[in-house]
Design a protein around this motif. Structure first.
Motif, PDB file in Angstrom:
ATOM      1  N   GLY A  26      36.041  36.310  41.027  1.00 31.45           N
ATOM      2  CA  GLY A  26      35.123  37.433  40.943  1.00 31.45           C
ATOM      3  C   GLY A  26      35.705  38.681  41.581  1.00 31.45           C
ATOM      4  N   PHE A  27      35.090  39.834  41.246  1.00 32.76           N
ATOM      5  CA  PHE A  27      35.672  41.114  41.659  1.00 32.76           C
ATOM      6  C   PHE A  27      35.624  41.324  43.167  1.00 32.76           C
ATOM      7  N   VAL A  28      34.574  40.802  43.842  1.00 35.85           N
ATOM      8  CA  VAL A  28      34.482  40.987  45.294  1.00 35.85           C
ATOM      9  C   VAL A  28      35.644  40.275  45.982  1.00 35.85           C
ATOM     10  N   ARG A  29      35.884  39.026  45.622  1.00 40.39           N
ATOM     11  CA  ARG A  29      36.974  38.290  46.258  1.00 40.39           C
ATOM     12  C   ARG A  29      38.329  38.860  45.854  1.00 40.39           C
ATOM     13  N   ASN A  30      38.441  39.411  44.668  1.00 36.05           N
ATOM     14  CA  ASN A  30      39.692  40.046  44.272  1.00 36.05           C
ATOM     15  C   ASN A  30      40.032  41.194  45.216  1.00 36.05           C
ATOM     16  N   PHE A  31      39.049  42.044  45.514  1.00 40.18           N
ATOM     17  CA  PHE A  31      39.298  43.169  46.414  1.00 40.18           C
ATOM     18  C   PHE A  31      39.496  42.701  47.856  1.00 40.18           C
ATOM     19  N   LEU A  32      38.746  41.694  48.295  1.00 46.24           N
ATOM     20  CA  LEU A  32      38.931  41.199  49.661  1.00 46.24           C
ATOM     21  C   LEU A  32      40.309  40.557  49.825  1.00 46.24           C
ATOM     22  N   ILE A  64      47.199  52.164  47.986  1.00 40.78           N
ATOM     23  CA  ILE A  64      46.093  52.056  47.038  1.00 40.78           C
ATOM     24  C   ILE A  64      45.992  50.614  46.561  1.00 40.78           C
ATOM     25  N   LEU A  65      44.787  50.039  46.658  1.00 44.24           N
ATOM     26  CA  LEU A  65      44.536  48.660  46.263  1.00 44.24           C
ATOM     27  C   LEU A  65      43.622  48.669  45.049  1.00 44.24           C
ATOM     28  N   MET A  66      44.129  48.212  43.910  1.00 42.77           N
ATOM     29  CA  MET A  66      43.381  48.283  42.652  1.00 42.77           C
ATOM     30  C   MET A  66      43.102  46.881  42.111  1.00 42.77           C
ATOM     31  N   GLY A  67      41.834  46.611  41.834  1.00 46.66           N
ATOM     32  CA  GLY A  67      41.451  45.371  41.190  1.00 46.66           C
ATOM     33  C   GLY A  67      41.438  45.533  39.679  1.00 46.66           C
ATOM     34  N   LEU A  68      42.039  44.589  38.967  1.00 46.47           N
ATOM     35  CA  LEU A  68      42.103  44.640  37.505  1.00 46.47           C
ATOM     36  C   LEU A  68      41.336  43.473  36.896  1.00 46.47           C
TER      37      LEU A  68
END
Length: 315
Positions: A78-84, A14-18
């Motif tokens: 930003g959130f997109v790059r955090n998840f990538l 599980i990959l979670m962005g905070l």
């Protein structure tokens, strides 16, 4: 949707962005513990400027030493790059990867439904699972559910519409390897879930959409991306489609898949090329190219608006 059999010992990473998630994070972490598919690990990437979210994850790890829990500092882009970045650095040995937001609440069968569905796909074929959600307010009172889709997920839909939130997405190892190899090389897409839908479908993989809600999708004042289920939201979507915002999103989307297109199927490459042609030139050539591209959105009105946007040069 047709279900396979849950593989109870197949790990889901599980990959979670905070990002300042302390208000709702404890409920989300509790919902992970309640999963009836017990084989999972958690990696959280914290983009916050304050320590509260990280402290909650550290406390969770201390309280549950039987779980593999990792906490990383986010890239602060930003959130997109955090998840990538999470995807790029994800564990390479887990058979499945899942994205998680910090403020939702998963139903107990979320992972088991995803693993059961993905297990029906040959392991060598990239496969992406996504699902419907129950839309809730900040206190988890139910407001509705995400829109149903009449047409199948496919690359010609993915070119012009994102239909599954990353917070519902689970992918098999083949899809995870494909996406993680590419994540560092692409310019930031409009959203990581849209990009994944495009990449997996464009590369000939299988995209599965589960019409059964698998989580409470919390709507509150700090959502970076929200649900679009109200009449007002649909009108706003139409306004953006016919205005300049949709064209800007398409430009970012096409730029993000450009480094990937060499891996696309010939049919997907042809569709992407025709869609690019539909964004330039005189109106009659644009409309002809749009027909060649064969793209569609899930609603008839939205697909009609797509053609109007093309005619107006706002695609």
């Amino acid at each position: 949707m047709a279900q396979g059999r849950d593989e109870p010992h197949a790990e889901v990473a599980i990959l979670m962005g905070l990002y300042h998630g302390e208000a709702f994070l404890p409920q989300q972490l509790d919902s992970l513990l309640a999963q009836d598919h017990g084989a999972w690990s958690l990696t959280a990437s914290d983009d916050s400027e304050t320590p509260e979210s990280a402290a909650l994850v550290r406390a969770f790890a201390r309280d549950h030493p039987e779980r593999s829990v990792a906490l990383r500092r986010g890239p602060r882009r930003g959130f997109v790059r955090n998840f990538l970045t999470l995807l790029e650095r994800a564990p390479r040995d887990a058979p499945y990867l899942a994205f998680a937001d910090q403020d939702d609440r998963w139903f107990a069968d979320k992972l088991s439904r995803a693993v059961a569905a993905l297990s029906r796909v040959p392991a060598t074929e990239p496969a992406l699972y996504m699902a419907a959600t129950e839309i809730c307010d900040a206190d988890l009172r139910v407001l509705g559910r995400s829109a149903p889709f009449a047409r199948p997920p496919a690359f010609r839909n993915a070119l012009v519409q994102s239909i599954g939130g990353a917070n519902t997405m689970v992918m098999n190892r083949a899809a995870a390897d494909l996406a993680s190899d590419l994540a560092a090389t692409v310019p930031d897409p409009a959203s990581h879930d849209w990009w994944l839908y495009q990449v997996v479908s464009g590369c000939g993989g299988t995209v599965l959409f589960d019409p059964v809600p698998v989580m409470s999708y919390r709507q509150h004042g700090r959502n970076l991306v929200g649900a679009n289920i109200s009449a007002g939201a649909r009108l706003d979507r139409l306004r953006r489609l016919l205005g300049g915002e949709f064209a800007a999103l398409n430009a970012r989307s096409l730029a993000a898949i450009a480094p990937v297109e060499a891996r696309f199927t010939p049919d997907a490459r042809a569709a992407a090329a025709a869609f690019r042609d539909a964004r330039q030139g005189p109106w009659w050539r644009r409309l002809a190219a749009l027909r060649r591209a064969g793209v569609y959105r899930q609603g008839r009105a939205d697909t009609a608006a797509l053609h109007v946007a093309c005619l107006l040069g706002r695609l």
